[in-house]
Write a protein that holds these residues in place. Structure first.
Motif, PDB file in Angstrom:
ATOM      1  N   GLY A   3      55.077  -1.629 -22.032  1.00  0.00           N
ATOM      2  CA  GLY A   3      53.792  -1.434 -22.698  1.00  0.00           C
ATOM      3  C   GLY A   3      52.656  -1.627 -21.709  1.00  0.00           C
ATOM      4  O   GLY A   3      52.648  -1.032 -20.636  1.00  0.00           O
ATOM      5  N   ASP A   4      51.732  -2.522 -22.051  1.00  0.00           N
ATOM      6  CA  ASP A   4      50.563  -2.725 -21.195  1.00  0.00           C
ATOM      7  C   ASP A   4      50.713  -3.906 -20.233  1.00  0.00           C
ATOM      8  O   ASP A   4      49.742  -4.387 -19.667  1.00  0.00           O
ATOM      9  N   CYS A  23      39.908  -0.785  -9.512  1.00  0.00           N
ATOM     10  CA  CYS A  23      41.188  -0.940 -10.234  1.00  0.00           C
ATOM     11  C   CYS A  23      41.129  -2.081 -11.242  1.00  0.00           C
ATOM     12  O   CYS A  23      42.047  -2.223 -12.060  1.00  0.00           O
ATOM     13  N   PHE A  24      40.082  -2.894 -11.201  1.00  0.00           N
ATOM     14  CA  PHE A  24      40.000  -4.098 -12.016  1.00  0.00           C
ATOM     15  C   PHE A  24      38.879  -4.012 -13.041  1.00  0.00           C
ATOM     16  O   PHE A  24      37.794  -3.505 -12.748  1.00  0.00           O
ATOM     17  N   ALA A  25      39.132  -4.526 -14.227  1.00  0.00           N
ATOM     18  CA  ALA A  25      38.119  -4.592 -15.278  1.00  0.00           C
ATOM     19  C   ALA A  25      37.016  -5.563 -14.861  1.00  0.00           C
ATOM     20  O   ALA A  25      37.274  -6.512 -14.109  1.00  0.00           O
ATOM     21  N   PRO A  26      35.795  -5.355 -15.337  1.00  0.00           N
ATOM     22  CA  PRO A  26      34.692  -6.254 -14.966  1.00  0.00           C
ATOM     23  C   PRO A  26      34.994  -7.725 -15.270  1.00  0.00           C
ATOM     24  O   PRO A  26      34.632  -8.599 -14.501  1.00  0.00           O
ATOM     25  N   ARG A  27      35.664  -8.006 -16.386  1.00  0.00           N
ATOM     26  CA  ARG A  27      35.967  -9.400 -16.764  1.00  0.00           C
ATOM     27  C   ARG A  27      37.429  -9.750 -16.474  1.00  0.00           C
ATOM     28  O   ARG A  27      38.034 -10.566 -17.147  1.00  0.00           O
ATOM     29  N   TYR A  28      38.003  -9.101 -15.470  1.00  0.00           N
ATOM     30  CA  TYR A  28      39.379  -9.379 -15.048  1.00  0.00           C
ATOM     31  C   TYR A  28      39.588 -10.887 -14.930  1.00  0.00           C
ATOM     32  O   TYR A  28      38.725 -11.612 -14.445  1.00  0.00           O
ATOM     33  N   ARG A  29      40.742 -11.357 -15.395  1.00  0.00           N
ATOM     34  CA  ARG A  29      41.073 -12.789 -15.351  1.00  0.00           C
ATOM     35  C   ARG A  29      42.329 -12.984 -14.511  1.00  0.00           C
ATOM     36  O   ARG A  29      43.368 -12.393 -14.788  1.00  0.00           O
ATOM     37  N   ASN A  30      42.241 -13.785 -13.460  1.00  0.00           N
ATOM     38  CA  ASN A  30      43.360 -14.065 -12.571  1.00  0.00           C
ATOM     39  C   ASN A  30      43.792 -15.511 -12.746  1.00  0.00           C
ATOM     40  O   ASN A  30      42.991 -16.420 -12.529  1.00  0.00           O
ATOM     41  N   GLU A  31      45.041 -15.698 -13.151  1.00  0.00           N
ATOM     42  CA  GLU A  31      45.618 -17.046 -13.265  1.00  0.00           C
ATOM     43  C   GLU A  31      46.614 -17.218 -12.131  1.00  0.00           C
ATOM     44  O   GLU A  31      47.405 -16.317 -11.856  1.00  0.00           O
ATOM     45  N   THR A  32      46.568 -18.367 -11.474  1.00  0.00           N
ATOM     46  CA  THR A  32      47.482 -18.677 -10.381  1.00  0.00           C
ATOM     47  C   THR A  32      48.227 -19.952 -10.769  1.00  0.00           C
ATOM     48  O   THR A  32      47.788 -21.048 -10.428  1.00  0.00           O
ATOM     49  N   PRO A  33      49.323 -19.818 -11.523  1.00  0.00           N
ATOM     50  CA  PRO A  33      49.996 -20.994 -12.084  1.00  0.00           C
ATOM     51  C   PRO A  33      50.402 -22.057 -11.063  1.00  0.00           C
ATOM     52  O   PRO A  33      50.323 -23.248 -11.364  1.00  0.00           O
ATOM     53  N   ALA A  34      50.813 -21.667  -9.863  1.00  0.00           N
ATOM     54  CA  ALA A  34      51.219 -22.653  -8.865  1.00  0.00           C
ATOM     55  C   ALA A  34      50.019 -23.337  -8.207  1.00  0.00           C
ATOM     56  O   ALA A  34      50.176 -24.381  -7.567  1.00  0.00           O
ATOM     57  N   ILE A  91      53.255 -10.285  -8.854  1.00  0.00           N
ATOM     58  CA  ILE A  91      52.049 -10.293  -9.674  1.00  0.00           C
ATOM     59  C   ILE A  91      52.408  -9.624 -10.996  1.00  0.00           C
ATOM     60  O   ILE A  91      52.938  -8.519 -11.012  1.00  0.00           O
ATOM     61  N   VAL A  92      52.135 -10.324 -12.086  1.00  0.00           N
ATOM     62  CA  VAL A  92      52.312  -9.758 -13.420  1.00  0.00           C
ATOM     63  C   VAL A  92      50.930  -9.360 -13.902  1.00  0.00           C
ATOM     64  O   VAL A  92      50.020 -10.206 -13.957  1.00  0.00           O
ATOM     65  N   PHE A  93      50.743  -8.073 -14.204  1.00  0.00           N
ATOM     66  CA  PHE A  93      49.437  -7.545 -14.575  1.00  0.00           C
ATOM     67  C   PHE A  93      49.400  -7.123 -16.041  1.00  0.00           C
ATOM     68  O   PHE A  93      50.379  -6.599 -16.566  1.00  0.00           O
ATOM     69  N   GLY A  94      48.239  -7.289 -16.652  1.00  0.00           N
ATOM     70  CA  GLY A  94      47.945  -6.669 -17.935  1.00  0.00           C
ATOM     71  C   GLY A  94      47.017  -5.493 -17.679  1.00  0.00           C
ATOM     72  O   GLY A  94      46.109  -5.583 -16.847  1.00  0.00           O
ATOM     73  N   VAL A  95      47.267  -4.392 -18.359  1.00  0.00           N
ATOM     74  CA  VAL A  95      46.471  -3.177 -18.164  1.00  0.00           C
ATOM     75  C   VAL A  95      45.779  -2.825 -19.474  1.00  0.00           C
ATOM     76  O   VAL A  95      46.401  -2.829 -20.536  1.00  0.00           O
ATOM     77  N   ARG A  96      44.484  -2.555 -19.373  1.00  0.00           N
ATOM     78  CA  ARG A  96      43.717  -2.108 -20.527  1.00  0.00           C
ATOM     79  C   ARG A  96      42.683  -1.104 -20.048  1.00  0.00           C
ATOM     80  O   ARG A  96      42.008  -1.332 -19.043  1.00  0.00           O
ATOM     81  N   ASP A  97      42.584  -0.006 -20.764  1.00  0.00           N
ATOM     82  CA  ASP A  97      41.600   1.037 -20.455  1.00  0.00           C
ATOM     83  C   ASP A  97      41.678   1.500 -19.005  1.00  0.00           C
ATOM     84  O   ASP A  97      40.658   1.734 -18.351  1.00  0.00           O
ATOM     85  N   ALA A 150      45.928 -11.032 -14.682  1.00  0.00           N
ATOM     86  CA  ALA A 150      47.122 -11.173 -13.847  1.00  0.00           C
ATOM     87  C   ALA A 150      47.561 -12.617 -13.806  1.00  0.00           C
ATOM     88  O   ALA A 150      46.755 -13.538 -13.937  1.00  0.00           O
ATOM     89  N   ARG A 151      48.862 -12.784 -13.627  1.00  0.00           N
ATOM     90  CA  ARG A 151      49.460 -14.070 -13.258  1.00  0.00           C
ATOM     91  C   ARG A 151      49.979 -13.834 -11.843  1.00  0.00           C
ATOM     92  O   ARG A 151      50.827 -12.990 -11.610  1.00  0.00           O
ATOM     93  N   PHE A 152      49.415 -14.556 -10.910  1.00  0.00           N
ATOM     94  CA  PHE A 152      49.502 -14.262  -9.484  1.00  0.00           C
ATOM     95  C   PHE A 152      50.433 -15.266  -8.799  1.00  0.00           C
ATOM     96  O   PHE A 152      50.171 -16.470  -8.834  1.00  0.00           O
ATOM     97  N   TYR A 153      51.508 -14.762  -8.194  1.00  0.00           N
ATOM     98  CA  TYR A 153      52.495 -15.610  -7.519  1.00  0.00           C
ATOM     99  C   TYR A 153      52.719 -15.153  -6.079  1.00  0.00           C
ATOM    100  O   TYR A 153      53.811 -15.266  -5.558  1.00  0.00           O
ATOM    101  N   LEU A 154      51.715 -14.613  -5.452  1.00  0.00           N
ATOM    102  CA  LEU A 154      51.808 -14.156  -4.069  1.00  0.00           C
ATOM    103  C   LEU A 154      51.496 -15.339  -3.160  1.00  0.00           C
ATOM    104  O   LEU A 154      50.502 -16.043  -3.380  1.00  0.00           O
TER     105      LEU A 154
END
Length: 149
Positions: free
Chosen positions: A78-79, A30-41, A103-109, A115-119
């Motif tokens: 959108g995406d 489900c994830f792109a090879p260069r998926y980027r996960n940001e965890t602001p907290a 979780i706020v996700f960006g989708v491409r291809d 993602a911006r991850f708040y779990l």
């Protein structure tokens, strides 16, 4: 509903299904090879790469073998998709494991690209709201360095 919104909704369903089947390959897919996960907290917990997603879930499946994930609410523009999650399951030691958040996700291809991850773990009991606010605002407070007028 636009094609990108439908694709994002389908991808969320695919991810939740993979978690609930404990299908590590489908989950990682489900994830792109260069998926980027940001965890602001918790900025130090951010990472890049589908390989780290796989390692994270491998540990989760090991220590919470009966985990169940639910997408409680979702919306897309959108995406970019917003999703509220609930995850529960007994740990290997039968302790309760519960996570909740957004979780706020960006989708491409057809895959999650960022993602911006708040779990967060759910904590029952403890301080009420007044005590929690007091602790948060006083935690970094030091002595006043000057007067304000």
């Amino acid at each position: 509903m636009s094609d990108s919104v439908e694709a994002g909704t389908a991808l969320l369903e695919r991810l939740a299904g993979a978690v609930n089947r404990h299908d590590l390959d489908a989950l990682a897919g489900c994830f792109a090879p260069r998926y980027r996960n940001e965890t602001p907290a918790h900025p130090a917990q951010g990472f890049t790469g589908r390989g780290q997603v796989r390692r994270n879930w491998q540990q989760i499946f090991t220590f919470v073998p009966d985990i169940t994930a639910r997408v409680l609410r979702s919306s897309a523009d959108g995406d970019v998709g917003w999703s509220e999650w609930g995850m529960t399951g007994p740990g290997r030691d039968n302790s309760a494991h519960q996570m909740a958040g957004v979780i706020v996700f960006g989708v491409r291809d057809g895959r999650f690209s960022w993602a911006r991850f708040y779990l967060e773990p759910v904590r029952t009991g403890g301080a009420d709201v007044n005590e929690a606010v007091r602790r948060h605002v006083q935690a970094g407070a030091g002595p006043a360095t000057g007067s304000r007028r």
